[in-house]
Design an enzyme around this catalytic site. Sequence first.
Site, mmCIF file in Angstrom:
data_model
loop_
_atom_site.group_PDB
_atom_site.id
_atom_site.type_symbol
_atom_site.label_atom_id
_atom_site.label_comp_id
_atom_site.label_asym_id
_atom_site.label_seq_id
_atom_site.Cartn_x
_atom_site.Cartn_y
_atom_site.Cartn_z
ATOM 1 N N THR B 75 0.838 -1.195 0.000
ATOM 2 C CA THR B 75 0.000 0.000 0.000
ATOM 3 C C THR B 75 0.875 1.247 0.000
ATOM 4 O OG1 THR B 75 -1.807 -1.135 1.108
ATOM 5 C CG2 THR B 75 -1.790 1.247 1.275
ATOM 6 N N ASN B 154 -6.237 -9.193 -7.276
ATOM 7 C CA ASN B 154 -6.334 -9.861 -5.978
ATOM 8 C C ASN B 154 -7.625 -10.654 -5.813
ATOM 9 O OD1 ASN B 154 -7.178 -7.070 -6.095
ATOM 10 N ND2 ASN B 154 -7.825 -7.289 -3.982
ATOM 11 N N CYS B 327 -9.865 -6.234 2.177
ATOM 12 C CA CYS B 327 -9.885 -4.853 2.636
ATOM 13 C C CYS B 327 -11.282 -4.285 2.659
ATOM 14 C CB CYS B 327 -9.029 -3.979 1.747
ATOM 15 S SG CYS B 327 -7.316 -4.368 1.942
#
EC number: 2.8.1.7
Lengths: 134, 403, 379
Positions: B75, B154, B327
């Site tokens: 990130t 992802n 997330c």
Amino acid sequence: MAYSDKLLDHYENPRNVGSFGKEDDDVGTGMVGAPACGDVMKLQIKVGADGIIEDAKFKTYGCGSAIASSSLVTEWVKGKTLDQALEIKNTAIAEELALPPVKIHCSILAEDAIKAAVEDYRKKHGTTSSADAA
Amino acid sequence: MLKFPIYLDYSATTPVDPRVAAKMIPWLTEHFGNPASRSHAYGWDAEAAVEEAREQVAKLVNADPKEIVWTSGATESNNLAIKGAAHFYSGKGKHIITLRTEHKAVLDTFRELEREGFEATYLDPKEDGLIDLDAFRAALRPDTVLVSIMFVNNEIGVIQPIAEIGEICREKGIIFHVDAAQATGKVVIDLDKLKVDLMSFSAHKTYGPKGIGALYVRRKPRIRLEAQMHGGGHERGLRSGTLATHQIVGMGEAFRIAREEMGAENERIRMLRDRLLKGLQDIEATYVNGDLEARVPHNLNISFAYVEGESLIMAIKEVAVSSGSACTSASLEPSYVLRALGREDELAHSSIRFSIGRFTTEEEIDFTIDLLHRKIGKLRELSPLWEMVKEGIDLNTVQWAHH
Amino acid sequence: MFAPVYLDHNASAPLLDAVREAMLPWLGARFGNASSRHEYGRAARRAIDDARARVAAAVGAHPTEVVFTSGGSEANNLFIKGAAARMKPGLVQVSAIEHPCVREPARQLVRAGWTLAEMPADADGRVELDALDVRAQLVSVMAANNETGVLQDISAFATAAKRQGAWLHTDAVQALGKIPVDFRALGVAAMTLSAHKIGGPQGAGALVLDKRVDLEPLIAGGGHERGLRSGTENIAAIVGFGVACEEAVAALGARREAMQAQRALIERCVAEQGGSVFGAGAERLPNTCYFALPGIDGETLVGKLDRAGFAVASGAACSSASPEPSRTLTAMGVAADLARGAVRVSVGASTTMQDVNDFCGALARVADELRGLRAMAAA
């Protein structure tokens, strides 16, 4: 997310799963929610000649809380008059199952399902209140 | 013996490989120096370990160790690459391009740049999740300064044509950033050949520890960045802050193992994935999300129609999987990645991402297949949508009571 | 590895045993991503919550005021750049003795239209409160200096800052675990902490933040840490940080006295060598002795001590590659010649009286040797 034992029990062993004939005269069907929102609840009530809900069945597409909420209301509406059933509030459902705040909408949906089922039954019978049905 | 819950969420994070942990632990005991300390052996030892790890990371992707900058994770790498390059080169133009199916770390960074006055294009992927190269070419403008496309998605595991995109970008002199957090150890990455300027890496998706990542910054042609963290001038001024030696050592070892073992490991994982796919495909109304060919073997993302994803996850609590990316799974929104593929909501709602890894066994896969069969059956029994479909009702014609 | 006596705790402190024990499971079987909703993830989330509560308790803050970062440098950058980004550019003031990871981000603000003014320090290393400009909107003063260990009167700065409606930030990385640190009592808007200075692991730190401060994140994407700091949480390090905070605060009373006694011994030895201690006239951290021996170059002394088996520093670790005299000493008006002799000795939890006695012996020997060399060269 931690769920209450009651919620998990209703989710794992849902009560009154199934369907009645939609066109049957003594059946009221409520279908609320939308697939796009992630929840669709179908609640059916079978109403006796005395205006008492004899039986109820549900099918729910939705999260565990939605399934548990609808399972719970099938138990709660049985034995009630239509007006009494309409008195079931989402807050009571949420409290009984200890729904987490993000799942409160599931209890609202369950309350809406009762209203829709009662309304459908009354529509079939051309009545708007229990006073007329009696 | 099966151990529950069975972990099939390797795309969210991987366990630290025991060999990696073993290499890290001395750095949590006798070696505790600050690698920036220049006056004693504690510092020198730490510095040497950091540089050895840098070589291991560089080797996996065929880069020069000098091109590797440590960060706290992918990130941060994505933020540093995208903001750092966009700011540095903003004089050349203020148009930036990415895909709608990128990780939030890229999308949120793009949004931030938009607030600063950059103009962003978010490309829709094709139905198979891959970038539409024609649409991409058409989106390029004279003032396009940066393109960011992830190597491996992802959620659906599709592999984007990084080589082709790189050629196009290089030809036009556009900076090309690639988020490779999900790619290391899964696909061969050769930065000597790929025309990629910046590439983000994460350790904890490749059996290394959390809290450490890296950014590849090309030296030839040299790419310059504006730093995000200023201070003591660590990492050639690109990223200040004391480096966590044990974590860096762990990332180095994890990437070394990945380089040495990925060939054999990926074949084994492919076999397991294919077994899982075969086992699940005979459940009615299931759809694989994303292209099956251009895809890492670790990922299987399946929609089970007419079953809601969260209730499915609750029903299969013996396996740890994810619906949507980790997330965003705190939210009730259906996956934005699947939506971008044009999946209908009720399908997006019921998608499960199975991600297979180093420690997955055949027994675990077989258990999962059996469990899914049972639970999907049960939930469809419960599903009014399934009932209607079985009655021959087209759900699209139903008037839903939105509320 | 040959293990010298470690007297450089202000650079990085050895990991405490209890911290390591707490961390290891998170490098093993407990590996979930805290954002995952299955049990692996939920266990990780609980561990982070627990660590957050421990860190908060150690510094008198509320858990929701703790934002985990990758370390002190990131926390300092996050506050200074993040707060400035949400304000109209004005005057930012930092002390002349700040760590580069405060000074540099403050300098970056100049490009965004801010004016930067440094607040000077006196000869003992105390930042001058009078230098606070009433127009300053963003102020940063460290709680304790990493080189001299000199403590600043943060409460006084906080009161003044509040009066003028400015946000005061303090870098308390060196203070934590060495003196009591209370976020609420200090009255600051934000405070930086770091794990590896207190026996926790490298790779974890925190910004303790008053929620009234509007902050733009430095790292976006995913919305972790209330949106202020995205990125998968470094659980092992965060867990270690929590335990380290708890340990540091619990042991503070006893440790403080031990450190003070050790330092007194070192400073007696420095005095015997004719040396001077920087900041001696000010209140200081109990563990830090920053000194120079006349005529002896600091780098040389540190090198000799290293070979004699003692790990000390010639300045802040981050800048120790640079040959320039320490900025802190320059700000204190120390002559460049003397400043070049600066050596920092910082004791910690693992330091024994024996270590300190041995160090004093070594210092005397090495100093004699260096003076002998000098005398020979002069002859």
